[in-house]
Design an enzyme around this catalytic site. Structure first.
Site, short mmCIF file in Angstrom:
data_model
loop_
_atom_site.label_atom_id
_atom_site.label_comp_id
_atom_site.label_asym_id
_atom_site.label_seq_id
_atom_site.Cartn_x
_atom_site.Cartn_y
_atom_site.Cartn_z
N LYS A 96 0.82 -1.22 0.00
CA LYS A 96 0.00 0.00 0.00
C LYS A 96 0.85 1.27 0.00
CE LYS A 96 -0.48 0.50 4.97
NZ LYS A 96 -1.30 0.70 6.12
N GLY A 138 9.35 -1.06 2.29
CA GLY A 138 8.79 -0.96 3.64
C GLY A 138 9.60 -0.10 4.59
N THR A 139 9.45 -0.42 5.87
CA THR A 139 10.06 0.36 6.94
C THR A 139 11.57 0.45 6.78
OG1 THR A 139 8.31 -0.42 8.40
CG2 THR A 139 10.24 0.55 9.45
N GLY A 151 -4.38 -3.96 0.92
CA GLY A 151 -5.00 -5.28 0.81
C GLY A 151 -5.61 -5.74 2.11
N ILE A 193 16.44 1.92 18.95
CA ILE A 193 16.10 3.12 18.18
C ILE A 193 16.41 4.38 18.99
CG2 ILE A 193 14.19 4.39 17.06
CD1 ILE A 193 13.05 1.67 16.20
N GLU A 210 14.67 6.19 30.42
CA GLU A 210 14.43 4.75 30.25
C GLU A 210 13.86 4.19 31.56
OE1 GLU A 210 14.65 2.15 27.79
OE2 GLU A 210 13.73 1.23 29.55
N ARG A 266 7.98 -0.99 18.77
CA ARG A 266 7.15 -1.07 17.57
C ARG A 266 6.11 -2.17 17.72
NH1 ARG A 266 8.52 2.00 13.42
NH2 ARG A 266 7.73 0.56 11.85
N ALA A 326 15.44 -6.36 10.04
CA ALA A 326 15.22 -6.55 8.60
C ALA A 326 15.80 -7.87 8.11
CB ALA A 326 15.86 -5.39 7.85
N HIS A 367 46.41 -8.44 10.73
CA HIS A 367 46.92 -7.40 11.62
C HIS A 367 47.26 -6.16 10.79
CE1 HIS A 367 49.14 -5.56 14.90
NE2 HIS A 367 50.12 -5.32 14.05
C1 LIG Z 1 14.09 3.77 13.02
C2 LIG Z 1 14.29 2.30 12.69
C3 LIG Z 1 15.56 1.83 12.49
C4 LIG Z 1 15.75 0.48 12.17
N1 LIG Z 1 17.01 0.04 11.97
C5 LIG Z 1 17.22 -1.26 11.66
C6 LIG Z 1 18.54 -1.74 11.40
O1 LIG Z 1 19.50 -0.98 11.43
N2 LIG Z 1 18.68 -3.05 11.09
C7 LIG Z 1 17.63 -3.91 11.05
O2 LIG Z 1 17.84 -5.08 10.78
N3 LIG Z 1 16.38 -3.47 11.30
C8 LIG Z 1 16.15 -2.18 11.59
N4 LIG Z 1 14.87 -1.74 11.80
C9 LIG Z 1 13.77 -2.72 11.76
C10 LIG Z 1 13.34 -3.06 10.35
O3 LIG Z 1 13.03 -1.88 9.65
C11 LIG Z 1 12.15 -4.01 10.40
O4 LIG Z 1 12.49 -5.12 11.18
C12 LIG Z 1 11.76 -4.50 9.02
O5 LIG Z 1 11.43 -3.42 8.18
C13 LIG Z 1 10.56 -5.45 9.15
O6 LIG Z 1 10.17 -5.91 7.89
P1 LIG Z 1 8.67 -6.35 7.61
O7 LIG Z 1 8.65 -6.83 6.20
O8 LIG Z 1 8.20 -7.23 8.68
O9 LIG Z 1 7.80 -5.03 7.75
P2 LIG Z 1 7.87 -3.60 7.08
O10 LIG Z 1 9.21 -3.26 6.59
O11 LIG Z 1 7.23 -2.69 8.06
O12 LIG Z 1 6.96 -3.77 5.80
C14 LIG Z 1 5.60 -4.01 5.86
C15 LIG Z 1 4.97 -3.43 4.61
O13 LIG Z 1 3.61 -3.83 4.55
C16 LIG Z 1 2.86 -2.77 4.02
N5 LIG Z 1 1.47 -2.96 4.44
C17 LIG Z 1 0.98 -2.96 5.69
N6 LIG Z 1 -0.34 -3.20 5.67
C18 LIG Z 1 -0.68 -3.33 4.37
C19 LIG Z 1 -1.91 -3.58 3.71
N7 LIG Z 1 -3.05 -3.72 4.38
N8 LIG Z 1 -1.91 -3.67 2.37
C20 LIG Z 1 -0.76 -3.51 1.65
N9 LIG Z 1 0.43 -3.28 2.24
C21 LIG Z 1 0.46 -3.19 3.58
C22 LIG Z 1 3.51 -1.53 4.59
O14 LIG Z 1 3.22 -0.39 3.80
C23 LIG Z 1 4.99 -1.91 4.57
O15 LIG Z 1 5.62 -1.46 3.40
C24 LIG Z 1 14.64 -0.39 12.07
C25 LIG Z 1 13.35 0.10 12.26
C26 LIG Z 1 13.17 1.44 12.55
C27 LIG Z 1 11.78 1.95 12.72
#
Ligand SMILES: Cc1cc2nc3c(=O)[nH]c(=O)nc-3n(C[C@H](O)[C@H](O)[C@H](O)COP(=O)(O)OP(=O)(O)OC[C@H]3O[C@@H](n4cnc5c(N)ncnc54)[C@H](O)[C@@H]3O)c2cc1C
Length: 459
Positions: free
Chosen positions: A39, A44-45, A118, A182, A201, A266, A313, A436
């Protein structure tokens, strides 16, 4: 092709973040037909609001510190200021190039990319803007959102990471609510950019999920960097007047600041998406799965941040790949959650894998630990960084935990994860030669010491 055939796939994936797109790419490689529903923005994130933009900010922060600290190395530099429009252009450029690359990748694999919101409307159907996509298998990958606290509205100068990533100014005073990953990353950035920072904290220590020794060292380093923090203290409220926030603590203290960053974790994005109606078991918002990432409903899988566990990620990538391979009948080995490397990119960096000392004691009973001080490591001295590598091993057994802190230590987690995942004995690693002078050598030396033959190790 009939309309039904055009809307029927081996896998329909809801969410195109790390977990969802990795699943789509691997499934397409394996010859499965895939629809990927997103969407917002593909990636993603992680790509747009998480890993990549924050690490770009942290790199800009490192450049600012390097400019400040040139004198230490005999180089005459002065730090003038941080231009947020320049920082944002750099950050957005990095994100933009990766985004373009990822879009090209998905296109090249003949994945059906469906834009729109979706919803799971039957156990094998995702509906997007009236289009019904039927999957022999469904993968839920809707990710997570930045949480707040009850009654704490995200508005104006009260922000989560989502708004803080797009600041066009450097706030003079920042309160960071939450000393987890974070929170400490943003605290580190703000300090380097010139803000006065205070972390609040509620738990007794910063980065409480890490080994206690790591938290202590981080707190020492933050004190040295003049990043203020209050641990074991609860937030009780905030008022906002114009551009000023007043943060109140249960202790009765009040802190005035120009920005409150709320970094309290989160939550899973699972509400209102039809999951429960389809019979999927949800626990406190998270989708429960077995170790094969199958939900209780046959044919429905879940990956990424909506599955309880580490919200990272690379865990999402691994789970996405796992599910694609599972559906393709490759019977992949299950993912060991403890074998997932963890890096926190503040200054100093933290990297770890496996069990903390306390967890290892609980799990294995008798253990041994060894702390290798980076003071004995040539490259760390050259970088003028302090910290250590702590090893945890089962008594007379393999290394079950590696915990590292110091500048650039995140880059060392690759070898650490091989050591943990291959269940190496200290003596196995001790016989491998480390170059080294590298910081990687510190990992070798820590194992030499734990194997009973220390080289550059004191005490
Ligand atoms: C500030 C911050 C820093 C981070 N730094 C790191 C890091 O350095 N290293 C690391 O490994 N992780 C990091 N993370 C965590 C990482 O971003 C997440 O673990 C990862 O993005 C999770 O992947 P995901 O596919 O589960 O979800 P997401 O990346 O959140 O993707 C989910 C997707 O689903 C879509 N979606 C949701 N609902 C719907 C719907 N109904 N219909 C269609 N699409 C939909 C969303 O738009 C989104 O694009 C960080 C997170 C944040 C917030």
């Amino acid at each position: 092709m009939s309309a039904t055939a055009a809307n029927t796939f081996d896998i329909v994936i809801l969410g195109g973040g790390s977990g969802g797109y990795a699943c789509a790419l691997r499934a397409a490689e394996l010859g499965l037909s895939v629809a990927l529903v997103e969407k917002g923005k593909l990636g993603g994130t992680c790509l747009h609001m998480g890993c990549i933009p924050t690490k770009a900010l942290l790199h800009a922060a490192e450049v600012a510190d390097t400019a400040r600290e040139g004198q230490q190395f005999g180089v005459k530099t002065t730090f003038e200021s941080v231009d947020m429009s320049g920082v944002n252009a750099y950050k957005d450029g990095v994100v933009g190039r990766l985004y373009k690359g990822l879009q090209g990748l998905v296109k090249s694999k003949s994945i059906e990319y469906v834009e729109g919101e979706g919803r799971l409307v039957a156990k094998n159907v995702i509906e997007v803007a009236g289009r019904r996509l039927t999957g022999k298998n469904i993968v839920l990958a809707t990710g997570s959102y930045a949480k707040s606290l009850p009654g704490l509205d995200i508005t104006g100068r009260i922000m989560t990471s989502e708004q803080a990533l797009f600041l066009d100014f450097v706030p003079a005073r920042v309160v960071v609510l939450g000393g987890g990953v974070i929170g400490v990353e943003f605290a580190s950035v703000f300090k380097s950019f010139g803000s006065e920072v205070t972390i609040i904290e509620a738990l007794p220590r910063l980065v409480a999920a890490e080994d206690e020794a790591i938290s202590k060292q981080l707190e020492r380093s933050f004190r040295k960097r003049k990043i203020n923090f209050k641990t074991g203290v609860k937030f009780s409220g905030v008022t906002q007047t114009g551009d000023v926030v007043n943060v109140k603590l249960e202790s009765g203290d009040t802190i005035e600041a120009d920005l409150l960053l709320v970094a309290v974790g989160r939550g899973p994005v699972t509400t209102g998406l039809g999951y429960e109606e389809a019979g999927v078991t949800i626990d406190r918002g998270f989708v429960l799965t077995n170790e094969h990432l199958q939900t209780n409903v046959e044919g429905i899988y879940a990956v990424g941040d909506i599955v309880p566990g580490l919200q990272l990620a690379h865990r999402g990538f691994a789970q996405g790949i796992f599910v694609a391979e599972q559906i393709a009948g490759l019977n992949p080995p299950v993912i060991d959650e403890m074998g997932i490397p963890r890096v926190t990119y503040c200054d100093p960096e933290i990297a770890s894998i496996g069990y903390t000392e306390a967890q290892a004691k609980d799990k294995f009973g008798e253990i041994e630990t060894y702390d290798y001080n980076l003071g004995g490591n040539g490259k760390s001295q050259i970088l003028q960084t302090q910290g250590f590598i702590k090893l945890v091993r089962q008594k007379d057994g393999p290394v079950v935990g590696v915990h590292m802190i110091g500048a650039r230590m995140g880059e060392q987690v690759g070898e650490a994860q091989l050591i943990y995942n291959w269940e190496a004995l200290p003596s196995d690693v001790a016989q491998l030669i480390h170059a080294h002078p590298t910081q990687n050598e510190a990992l070798g030396e820590a194992h030499l010491a734990l194997a009973g033959k220390p080289l550059h190790a004191h005490g």
